[in-house]
Design a protein around this motif. Structure first.
Motif, PDB file in Angstrom:
ATOM      1  N   CYS A 314       0.842  -1.192   0.000  1.00  0.00           N
ATOM      2  CA  CYS A 314       0.000   0.000   0.000  1.00  0.00           C
ATOM      3  C   CYS A 314       0.876   1.239   0.000  1.00  0.00           C
ATOM      4  N   GLY A 315       1.049   1.841  -1.180  1.00  0.00           N
ATOM      5  CA  GLY A 315       1.822   3.067  -1.278  1.00  0.00           C
ATOM      6  C   GLY A 315       0.969   4.283  -1.000  1.00  0.00           C
ATOM      7  N   VAL A 316       1.508   5.443  -1.369  1.00  0.00           N
ATOM      8  CA  VAL A 316       0.810   6.707  -1.120  1.00  0.00           C
ATOM      9  C   VAL A 316      -0.534   6.743  -1.832  1.00  0.00           C
ATOM     10  N   GLY A 317      -0.555   6.268  -3.092  1.00  0.00           N
ATOM     11  CA  GLY A 317      -1.790   6.320  -3.866  1.00  0.00           C
ATOM     12  C   GLY A 317      -2.910   5.518  -3.235  1.00  0.00           C
ATOM     13  N   LEU A 318      -2.623   4.303  -2.756  1.00  0.00           N
ATOM     14  CA  LEU A 318      -3.651   3.468  -2.154  1.00  0.00           C
ATOM     15  C   LEU A 318      -4.099   4.014  -0.805  1.00  0.00           C
ATOM     16  N   LYS A 319      -3.166   4.518  -0.012  1.00  0.00           N
ATOM     17  CA  LYS A 319      -3.543   5.118   1.276  1.00  0.00           C
ATOM     18  C   LYS A 319      -4.394   6.368   1.053  1.00  0.00           C
ATOM     19  N   ASN A 320      -4.042   7.137   0.037  1.00  0.00           N
ATOM     20  CA  ASN A 320      -4.814   8.321  -0.307  1.00  0.00           C
ATOM     21  C   ASN A 320      -6.246   7.932  -0.693  1.00  0.00           C
ATOM     22  N   LEU A 321      -6.376   6.901  -1.523  1.00  0.00           N
ATOM     23  CA  LEU A 321      -7.691   6.444  -1.951  1.00  0.00           C
ATOM     24  C   LEU A 321      -8.516   5.948  -0.763  1.00  0.00           C
ATOM     25  N   GLU A 322      -7.874   5.245   0.154  1.00  0.00           N
ATOM     26  CA  GLU A 322      -8.582   4.735   1.326  1.00  0.00           C
ATOM     27  C   GLU A 322      -9.172   5.880   2.157  1.00  0.00           C
ATOM     28  N   GLN A 323      -8.415   6.958   2.314  1.00  0.00           N
ATOM     29  CA  GLN A 323      -8.902   8.114   3.065  1.00  0.00           C
ATOM     30  C   GLN A 323     -10.063   8.794   2.340  1.00  0.00           C
ATOM     31  N   ARG A 324      -9.975   8.902   1.019  1.00  0.00           N
ATOM     32  CA  ARG A 324     -11.050   9.543   0.268  1.00  0.00           C
ATOM     33  C   ARG A 324     -12.334   8.712   0.308  1.00  0.00           C
ATOM     34  N   LEU A 325     -12.205   7.404   0.236  1.00  0.00           N
ATOM     35  CA  LEU A 325     -13.379   6.534   0.352  1.00  0.00           C
ATOM     36  C   LEU A 325     -14.062   6.717   1.699  1.00  0.00           C
ATOM     37  N   ASP A 326     -13.250   6.796   2.743  1.00  0.00           N
ATOM     38  CA  ASP A 326     -13.799   6.975   4.078  1.00  0.00           C
ATOM     39  C   ASP A 326     -14.515   8.314   4.213  1.00  0.00           C
ATOM     40  N   LEU A 327     -13.957   9.366   3.624  1.00  0.00           N
ATOM     41  CA  LEU A 327     -14.568  10.688   3.688  1.00  0.00           C
ATOM     42  C   LEU A 327     -15.887  10.747   2.920  1.00  0.00           C
ATOM     43  N   LEU A 328     -15.898  10.201   1.719  1.00  0.00           N
ATOM     44  CA  LEU A 328     -17.054  10.350   0.838  1.00  0.00           C
ATOM     45  C   LEU A 328     -18.198   9.403   1.168  1.00  0.00           C
ATOM     46  N   PHE A 329     -17.887   8.221   1.682  1.00  0.00           N
ATOM     47  CA  PHE A 329     -18.925   7.233   1.920  1.00  0.00           C
ATOM     48  C   PHE A 329     -19.117   6.904   3.400  1.00  0.00           C
ATOM     49  N   ALA A 330     -18.486   7.685   4.274  1.00  0.00           N
ATOM     50  CA  ALA A 330     -18.709   7.575   5.727  1.00  0.00           C
ATOM     51  C   ALA A 330     -18.596   6.145   6.234  1.00  0.00           C
ATOM     52  N   GLY A 331     -17.562   5.438   5.795  1.00  0.00           N
ATOM     53  CA  GLY A 331     -17.303   4.096   6.301  1.00  0.00           C
ATOM     54  C   GLY A 331     -18.045   2.983   5.586  1.00  0.00           C
ATOM     55  N   GLU A 332     -18.947   3.318   4.633  1.00  0.00           N
ATOM     56  CA  GLU A 332     -19.693   2.285   3.922  1.00  0.00           C
ATOM     57  C   GLU A 332     -18.891   1.667   2.783  1.00  0.00           C
ATOM     58  N   ALA A 333     -17.841   2.335   2.352  1.00  0.00           N
ATOM     59  CA  ALA A 333     -16.974   1.796   1.298  1.00  0.00           C
ATOM     60  C   ALA A 333     -15.661   1.328   1.927  1.00  0.00           C
ATOM     61  N   SER A 334     -14.989   0.439   1.243  1.00  0.00           N
ATOM     62  CA  SER A 334     -13.729  -0.085   1.806  1.00  0.00           C
ATOM     63  C   SER A 334     -12.734  -0.372   0.689  1.00  0.00           C
ATOM     64  N   LEU A 335     -11.463  -0.422   1.082  1.00  0.00           N
ATOM     65  CA  LEU A 335     -10.371  -0.777   0.179  1.00  0.00           C
ATOM     66  C   LEU A 335      -9.486  -1.795   0.872  1.00  0.00           C
ATOM     67  N   THR A 336      -9.255  -2.911   0.211  1.00  0.00           N
ATOM     68  CA  THR A 336      -8.319  -3.917   0.723  1.00  0.00           C
ATOM     69  C   THR A 336      -7.293  -4.192  -0.355  1.00  0.00           C
ATOM     70  N   ALA A 337      -6.050  -4.321   0.054  1.00  0.00           N
ATOM     71  CA  ALA A 337      -4.960  -4.607  -0.883  1.00  0.00           C
ATOM     72  C   ALA A 337      -3.999  -5.559  -0.203  1.00  0.00           C
ATOM     73  N   ARG A 338      -3.823  -6.722  -0.804  1.00  0.00           N
ATOM     74  CA  ARG A 338      -2.938  -7.725  -0.178  1.00  0.00           C
ATOM     75  C   ARG A 338      -2.376  -8.676  -1.228  1.00  0.00           C
ATOM     76  N   PRO A 339      -1.202  -9.215  -0.969  1.00  0.00           N
ATOM     77  CA  PRO A 339      -0.621 -10.212  -1.882  1.00  0.00           C
ATOM     78  C   PRO A 339      -1.282 -11.570  -1.690  1.00  0.00           C
ATOM     79  N   GLY A 340      -1.306 -12.356  -2.754  1.00  0.00           N
ATOM     80  CA  GLY A 340      -1.832 -13.706  -2.661  1.00  0.00           C
ATOM     81  C   GLY A 340      -0.741 -14.687  -2.295  1.00  0.00           C
ATOM     82  N   PRO A 341      -1.089 -15.916  -1.966  1.00  0.00           N
ATOM     83  CA  PRO A 341      -0.082 -16.923  -1.581  1.00  0.00           C
ATOM     84  C   PRO A 341       0.873 -17.280  -2.713  1.00  0.00           C
ATOM     85  N   ASP A 342       0.442 -17.056  -3.959  1.00  0.00           N
ATOM     86  CA  ASP A 342       1.303 -17.378  -5.104  1.00  0.00           C
ATOM     87  C   ASP A 342       2.150 -16.198  -5.544  1.00  0.00           C
TER      88      ASP A 342
END
Length: 361
Positions: A314-342
């Motif tokens: 999660c770089g600056v862009g993804l953290k930035n997007l997460e904050q904007r989602l929280d602001l605009l949708f008041a916690g109803e939207a979410s962002l998850t970013a993670r590597p897979g086992p492969d």
């Protein structure tokens, strides 16, 4: 607190006038009923007393109300004016009634007794009740005004923070696109560089045309992401392969502007740019069973043979997007970013079903 001619002030004053007239009519009705029950003649002098007393109370009450409108309900000066108005009204009412009914003023002792009678029997009714109701209405208006100011302040803070976040993300992706154009020029690929500049122009136009609106439709986000990926494909060629799987009827789903952008940038910067072979990516959008819309960007792992293989996160862009989602949708939207086992990587945005027209309201 309130302008004397503001809608709230006029409404409160009108309520006071209406209440005074209702109380006067109530006294007229009581006198008429007394006439019907006892047979006593209707007193013209009594009607005159009631009318003049009502008008006097109305004038004094409106003057006192001006102090409350100007200084507020908690003002000491306004309450002193209310007390002074009560005393002045009682004295004037007592003198007026005495002169009308008895043609002269009473002696001091009898005048004080009549003063007390008029205070309890008439003044508190004609003056105190309607002024109390007016002050109650004023208190409610003050609470509503404070609430409105608080909401305006919260909105201003919200817009300031959102603008700050957007000001971070726009130069971020524009720099990456410009860097790609510069790389094509250095490699003497002028034709590809010209095509990249055309797509970059589309991105710049969109960046400027949407100012003032924090939301965009999914179709607009896809168009912008396609333009960006076209620029990057000119640079990386076959090393970037994208599969688009967009569900039907989702074109107008509302989401933050440039929210798909950091997800596809993440694929290019942390996977494609460090791979020697083709990196397959998949971008999907679908409606979940709970009614929410899920947008996912997945890319396969960088081959182990690449010595400079970085770890995606999660770089600056993804953290930035997460904050904007929280602001605009008041916690109803979410962002998850993670590597897979492969070794693959996937970022998912989950949005409430909100169309652009509904979000604008």
């Amino acid at each position: 607190m309130f302008n004397r001619l503001s809608p709230s002030a006029v409404k409160i004053r009108a309520v006071g006038v209406a209440l005074s007239l209702v109380m006067m009519l109530t006294q007229f009705l009581a006198g008429y009923m007394m006439h019907e029950v006892t047979g006593a003649p209707v007193s013209v002098v009594g009607l005159l007393d009631t009318t003049l007393s009502t008008l006097l109370g109305l004038v004094i009450g409106q003057v006192v109300l001006t102090f409350f409108l100007h200084d507020g309900v908690e003002s000491r000066r306004a309450w002193i004016a209310a007390g002074a108005g009560l005393v002045l009204y009682t004295i004037a009412d007592t003198c007026m009634v005495t002169l009308i009914e008895h043609k002269s003023l009473f002696p001091l002792s009898r005048g004080l007794l009549f003063f007390g009678i008029r205070l309890t029997a008439n003044v508190l009714w004609m003056y105190g009740v309607w002024l109390g109701v007016a002050i109650l209405l004023l208190s409610q208006e003050e609470v509503a005004e404070e609430r409105r100011k608080s909401l305006l302040l919260e909105r201003a803070q919200f817009e300031t923070r959102l603008s700050f976040l957007e000001s971070q993300i726009n130069p971020h992706f524009l720099f990456n696109a410009l860097n790609t154009v510069a790389s094509l020029i250095v490699l003497d690929r002028s034709g590809d560089a010209r095509e990249a500049v055309v797509h970059l122009g589309h991105l710049l136009r969109r960046s400027l045309s949407g100012e003032g609106s924090p939301l965009a439709s999914l179709s607009e986000e896809i168009t912008a992401a396609r333009a960006y990926l076209t620029i990057e494909k000119l640079r990386f060629g076959d090393r970037l392969d994208v599969d688009w799987q967009i569900g039907k009827g989702l074109d107008w789903v509302a989401m933050p502007r440039f929210s798909l952008q950091p997800l596809v940038e993440n694929v290019v910067r942390h996977a494609v740019a460090h791979a020697d072979t083709t990196i397959h990516a998949r971008i999907t959008a679908e409606t979940r069973r709970d009614g929410h819309v899920e947008i996912a960007v997945w890319n396969e792992a960088i081959p182990a043979s690449n010595a400079d293989r970085p770890s995606q996160g999660c770089g600056v862009g993804l953290k930035n997007l997460e904050q904007r989602l929280d602001l605009l949708f008041a916690g109803e939207a979410s962002l998850t970013a993670r590597p897979g086992p492969d070794g693959s990587f996937e970022a998912r945005i989950v949005l409430p079903v909100a169309r652009l027209a509904e979000a604008a309201e």
